[in-house]
Design a protein around this motif. Structure first.
Motif, PDB file in Angstrom:
ATOM      1  N   LYS A 190       0.842  -1.198   0.000  1.00  0.00           N
ATOM      2  CA  LYS A 190       0.000   0.000   0.000  1.00  0.00           C
ATOM      3  C   LYS A 190       0.877   1.248   0.000  1.00  0.00           C
ATOM      4  O   LYS A 190       1.911   1.297   0.653  1.00  0.00           O
ATOM      5  N   GLY A 191       0.420   2.268  -0.701  1.00  0.00           N
ATOM      6  CA  GLY A 191       1.058   3.567  -0.642  1.00  0.00           C
ATOM      7  C   GLY A 191       2.397   3.638  -1.345  1.00  0.00           C
ATOM      8  O   GLY A 191       2.636   2.981  -2.352  1.00  0.00           O
ATOM      9  N   VAL A 192       3.278   4.459  -0.763  1.00  0.00           N
ATOM     10  CA  VAL A 192       4.586   4.732  -1.353  1.00  0.00           C
ATOM     11  C   VAL A 192       5.663   4.678  -0.278  1.00  0.00           C
ATOM     12  O   VAL A 192       5.376   4.719   0.918  1.00  0.00           O
ATOM     13  N   VAL A 193       6.903   4.616  -0.741  1.00  0.00           N
ATOM     14  CA  VAL A 193       8.057   4.772   0.146  1.00  0.00           C
ATOM     15  C   VAL A 193       8.675   6.119  -0.192  1.00  0.00           C
ATOM     16  O   VAL A 193       8.991   6.398  -1.350  1.00  0.00           O
ATOM     17  N   ARG A 194       8.807   6.952   0.817  1.00  0.00           N
ATOM     18  CA  ARG A 194       9.431   8.266   0.675  1.00  0.00           C
ATOM     19  C   ARG A 194      10.834   8.174   1.254  1.00  0.00           C
ATOM     20  O   ARG A 194      11.010   7.704   2.372  1.00  0.00           O
ATOM     21  N   ALA A 195      11.812   8.616   0.479  1.00  0.00           N
ATOM     22  CA  ALA A 195      13.207   8.533   0.908  1.00  0.00           C
ATOM     23  C   ALA A 195      13.859   9.901   0.798  1.00  0.00           C
ATOM     24  O   ALA A 195      13.591  10.651  -0.138  1.00  0.00           O
TER      25      ALA A 195
ATOM     26  N   ASP B 194      16.140  21.504   3.273  1.00  0.00           N
ATOM     27  CA  ASP B 194      17.509  21.241   2.831  1.00  0.00           C
ATOM     28  C   ASP B 194      17.520  21.197   1.309  1.00  0.00           C
ATOM     29  O   ASP B 194      17.145  20.188   0.701  1.00  0.00           O
ATOM     30  N   ALA B 195      17.940  22.289   0.698  1.00  0.00           N
ATOM     31  CA  ALA B 195      17.939  22.386  -0.762  1.00  0.00           C
ATOM     32  C   ALA B 195      18.897  21.388  -1.403  1.00  0.00           C
ATOM     33  O   ALA B 195      18.753  21.063  -2.576  1.00  0.00           O
ATOM     34  N   ASN B 196      19.875  20.894  -0.646  1.00  0.00           N
ATOM     35  CA  ASN B 196      20.854  19.963  -1.195  1.00  0.00           C
ATOM     36  C   ASN B 196      20.511  18.501  -0.940  1.00  0.00           C
ATOM     37  O   ASN B 196      21.280  17.613  -1.310  1.00  0.00           O
ATOM     38  N   ALA B 197      19.387  18.231  -0.300  1.00  0.00           N
ATOM     39  CA  ALA B 197      18.993  16.843  -0.020  1.00  0.00           C
ATOM     40  C   ALA B 197      18.530  16.165  -1.310  1.00  0.00           C
ATOM     41  O   ALA B 197      18.036  16.811  -2.229  1.00  0.00           O
ATOM     42  N   TYR B 198      18.721  14.863  -1.347  1.00  0.00           N
ATOM     43  CA  TYR B 198      18.234  14.038  -2.446  1.00  0.00           C
ATOM     44  C   TYR B 198      16.947  13.384  -1.964  1.00  0.00           C
ATOM     45  O   TYR B 198      16.874  12.947  -0.813  1.00  0.00           O
ATOM     46  N   SER B 199      15.945  13.289  -2.826  1.00  0.00           N
ATOM     47  CA  SER B 199      14.702  12.638  -2.410  1.00  0.00           C
ATOM     48  C   SER B 199      14.130  11.803  -3.541  1.00  0.00           C
ATOM     49  O   SER B 199      14.345  12.103  -4.720  1.00  0.00           O
ATOM     50  N   VAL B 200      13.414  10.756  -3.144  1.00  0.00           N
ATOM     51  CA  VAL B 200      12.804   9.828  -4.088  1.00  0.00           C
ATOM     52  C   VAL B 200      11.486   9.368  -3.483  1.00  0.00           C
ATOM     53  O   VAL B 200      11.398   9.179  -2.259  1.00  0.00           O
ATOM     54  N   VAL B 201      10.476   9.171  -4.320  1.00  0.00           N
ATOM     55  CA  VAL B 201       9.209   8.559  -3.911  1.00  0.00           C
ATOM     56  C   VAL B 201       8.937   7.441  -4.907  1.00  0.00           C
ATOM     57  O   VAL B 201       8.923   7.680  -6.118  1.00  0.00           O
ATOM     58  N   VAL B 202       8.742   6.216  -4.373  1.00  0.00           N
ATOM     59  CA  VAL B 202       8.487   5.059  -5.235  1.00  0.00           C
ATOM     60  C   VAL B 202       7.285   4.284  -4.706  1.00  0.00           C
ATOM     61  O   VAL B 202       6.994   4.320  -3.506  1.00  0.00           O
TER      62      VAL B 202
ATOM     63  N   ALA C 106       5.166   1.376  -3.128  1.00  0.00           N
ATOM     64  CA  ALA C 106       5.524   0.369  -2.127  1.00  0.00           C
ATOM     65  C   ALA C 106       5.387  -1.036  -2.709  1.00  0.00           C
ATOM     66  O   ALA C 106       4.607  -1.266  -3.628  1.00  0.00           O
ATOM     67  N   ALA C 107       6.148  -1.954  -2.154  1.00  0.00           N
ATOM     68  CA  ALA C 107       6.113  -3.377  -2.484  1.00  0.00           C
ATOM     69  C   ALA C 107       6.774  -4.095  -1.312  1.00  0.00           C
ATOM     70  O   ALA C 107       7.251  -3.452  -0.381  1.00  0.00           O
ATOM     71  N   GLU C 108       6.819  -5.407  -1.341  1.00  0.00           N
ATOM     72  CA  GLU C 108       7.459  -6.148  -0.246  1.00  0.00           C
ATOM     73  C   GLU C 108       8.931  -5.760  -0.105  1.00  0.00           C
ATOM     74  O   GLU C 108       9.447  -5.597   0.986  1.00  0.00           O
ATOM     75  N   THR C 109       9.591  -5.591  -1.236  1.00  0.00           N
ATOM     76  CA  THR C 109      10.963  -5.089  -1.294  1.00  0.00           C
ATOM     77  C   THR C 109      10.985  -3.982  -2.342  1.00  0.00           C
ATOM     78  O   THR C 109      10.406  -4.119  -3.403  1.00  0.00           O
ATOM     79  N   VAL C 110      11.656  -2.884  -2.018  1.00  0.00           N
ATOM     80  CA  VAL C 110      11.705  -1.729  -2.910  1.00  0.00           C
ATOM     81  C   VAL C 110      13.164  -1.361  -3.149  1.00  0.00           C
ATOM     82  O   VAL C 110      13.942  -1.287  -2.199  1.00  0.00           O
ATOM     83  N   SER C 111      13.514  -1.124  -4.405  1.00  0.00           N
ATOM     84  CA  SER C 111      14.862  -0.658  -4.740  1.00  0.00           C
ATOM     85  C   SER C 111      14.768   0.606  -5.577  1.00  0.00           C
ATOM     86  O   SER C 111      13.882   0.736  -6.428  1.00  0.00           O
ATOM     87  N   PHE C 112      15.680   1.522  -5.333  1.00  0.00           N
ATOM     88  CA  PHE C 112      15.767   2.763  -6.106  1.00  0.00           C
ATOM     89  C   PHE C 112      17.185   3.270  -5.978  1.00  0.00           C
ATOM     90  O   PHE C 112      17.960   2.775  -5.155  1.00  0.00           O
ATOM     91  N   THR C 113      17.530   4.260  -6.790  1.00  0.00           N
ATOM     92  CA  THR C 113      18.903   4.761  -6.812  1.00  0.00           C
ATOM     93  C   THR C 113      18.927   6.277  -6.755  1.00  0.00           C
ATOM     94  O   THR C 113      18.210   6.949  -7.501  1.00  0.00           O
ATOM     95  N   PHE C 114      19.765   6.801  -5.856  1.00  0.00           N
ATOM     96  CA  PHE C 114      20.095   8.225  -5.851  1.00  0.00           C
ATOM     97  C   PHE C 114      21.268   8.363  -6.819  1.00  0.00           C
ATOM     98  O   PHE C 114      22.276   7.679  -6.660  1.00  0.00           O
ATOM     99  N   ARG C 115      21.146   9.229  -7.816  1.00  0.00           N
ATOM    100  CA  ARG C 115      22.185   9.349  -8.845  1.00  0.00           C
ATOM    101  C   ARG C 115      22.949  10.669  -8.722  1.00  0.00           C
ATOM    102  O   ARG C 115      22.431  11.652  -8.222  1.00  0.00           O
TER     103      ARG C 115
ATOM    104  N   LEU D 215      13.839   6.611   5.503  1.00  0.00           N
ATOM    105  CA  LEU D 215      12.734   6.103   4.696  1.00  0.00           C
ATOM    106  C   LEU D 215      11.443   6.144   5.499  1.00  0.00           C
ATOM    107  O   LEU D 215      11.459   5.911   6.708  1.00  0.00           O
ATOM    108  N   LEU D 216      10.340   6.401   4.819  1.00  0.00           N
ATOM    109  CA  LEU D 216       9.012   6.339   5.409  1.00  0.00           C
ATOM    110  C   LEU D 216       8.131   5.522   4.483  1.00  0.00           C
ATOM    111  O   LEU D 216       8.048   5.813   3.286  1.00  0.00           O
ATOM    112  N   HIS D 217       7.479   4.478   5.026  1.00  0.00           N
ATOM    113  CA  HIS D 217       6.474   3.738   4.253  1.00  0.00           C
ATOM    114  C   HIS D 217       5.154   4.460   4.489  1.00  0.00           C
ATOM    115  O   HIS D 217       4.440   4.191   5.448  1.00  0.00           O
ATOM    116  N   ASP D 218       4.843   5.387   3.615  1.00  0.00           N
ATOM    117  CA  ASP D 218       3.643   6.220   3.709  1.00  0.00           C
ATOM    118  C   ASP D 218       2.481   5.422   3.110  1.00  0.00           C
ATOM    119  O   ASP D 218       2.128   5.568   1.947  1.00  0.00           O
ATOM    120  N   GLU D 219       1.898   4.563   3.931  1.00  0.00           N
ATOM    121  CA  GLU D 219       0.893   3.616   3.450  1.00  0.00           C
ATOM    122  C   GLU D 219      -0.367   4.286   2.900  1.00  0.00           C
ATOM    123  O   GLU D 219      -1.015   3.745   2.007  1.00  0.00           O
TER     124      GLU D 219
END
Length: 145
Positions: A36-41, A56-64, A66-75, A86-90
């Motif tokens: 359910k929902g998303v993972v906010r990183a 924080d203007a220099n922070a990196y952020s990603v929203v993907v 949700a799943a049992e396992t989630v992978s993403f990349t900060f580039r 990380l927050l599992h925002d259900e």
């Protein structure tokens, strides 16, 4: 007759593509209790802005999703000392929901598997060094309720 783009290549005027600057940080979040929902990183070098990264203007952020396992990349991450939260925002409402104004009702996780006691971990407990080399950061999600 040589077309203009080909002529530019032959003349040594090929368009320059910028080289990627910095490393790639692959994050794998495991043990999510639902899809359910998303993972906010967010990933920051600013200890005062951790774990929310707000302002924080220099922070990196990603929203993907949700799943049992989630992978993403900060580039293109610049070298430095970072911490990831990380927050599992259900319910996908953009915030960490709480019961009785204190206890988190949604999942959370931190780099280096930093422990949670009476609140989020300190930046230094979750921090890791980023160099020019790519790396992976496994994070186990936790739920209190």
């Amino acid at each position: 007759m040589i077309f203009a783009p080909a002529a530019a290549l032959l003349a040594g005027n090929a368009p320059v593509r910028p080289e990627p600057v910095g490393a790639s940080i692959k994050v794998t979040a495991t043990e999510l209790r639902s899809a359910k929902g998303v993972v906010r990183a967010c990933m920051t070098t600013n200890a005062d802005r951790f774990p929310k990264c707000r302002g924080d203007a220099n922070a990196y952020s990603v929203v993907v999703p949700a799943a049992e396992t989630v992978s993403f990349t900060f580039r293109n991450v610049k070298p430095g000392r970072y911490a990831i939260a990380l927050l599992h925002d259900e319910n996908d409402n953009g915030k960490a929901d709480r019961a009785l104004m204190m206890m988190p009702t949604e999942g959370f996780g931190f780099s280096r598997d930093a422990k949670v006691r009476m609140g989020p971990p300190k930046f230094r407990d979750a921090a890791f060094d980023v160099t020019a080399a790519d790396q992976s950061q496994p994070i186990r999600m936790r739920y209190m309720l």
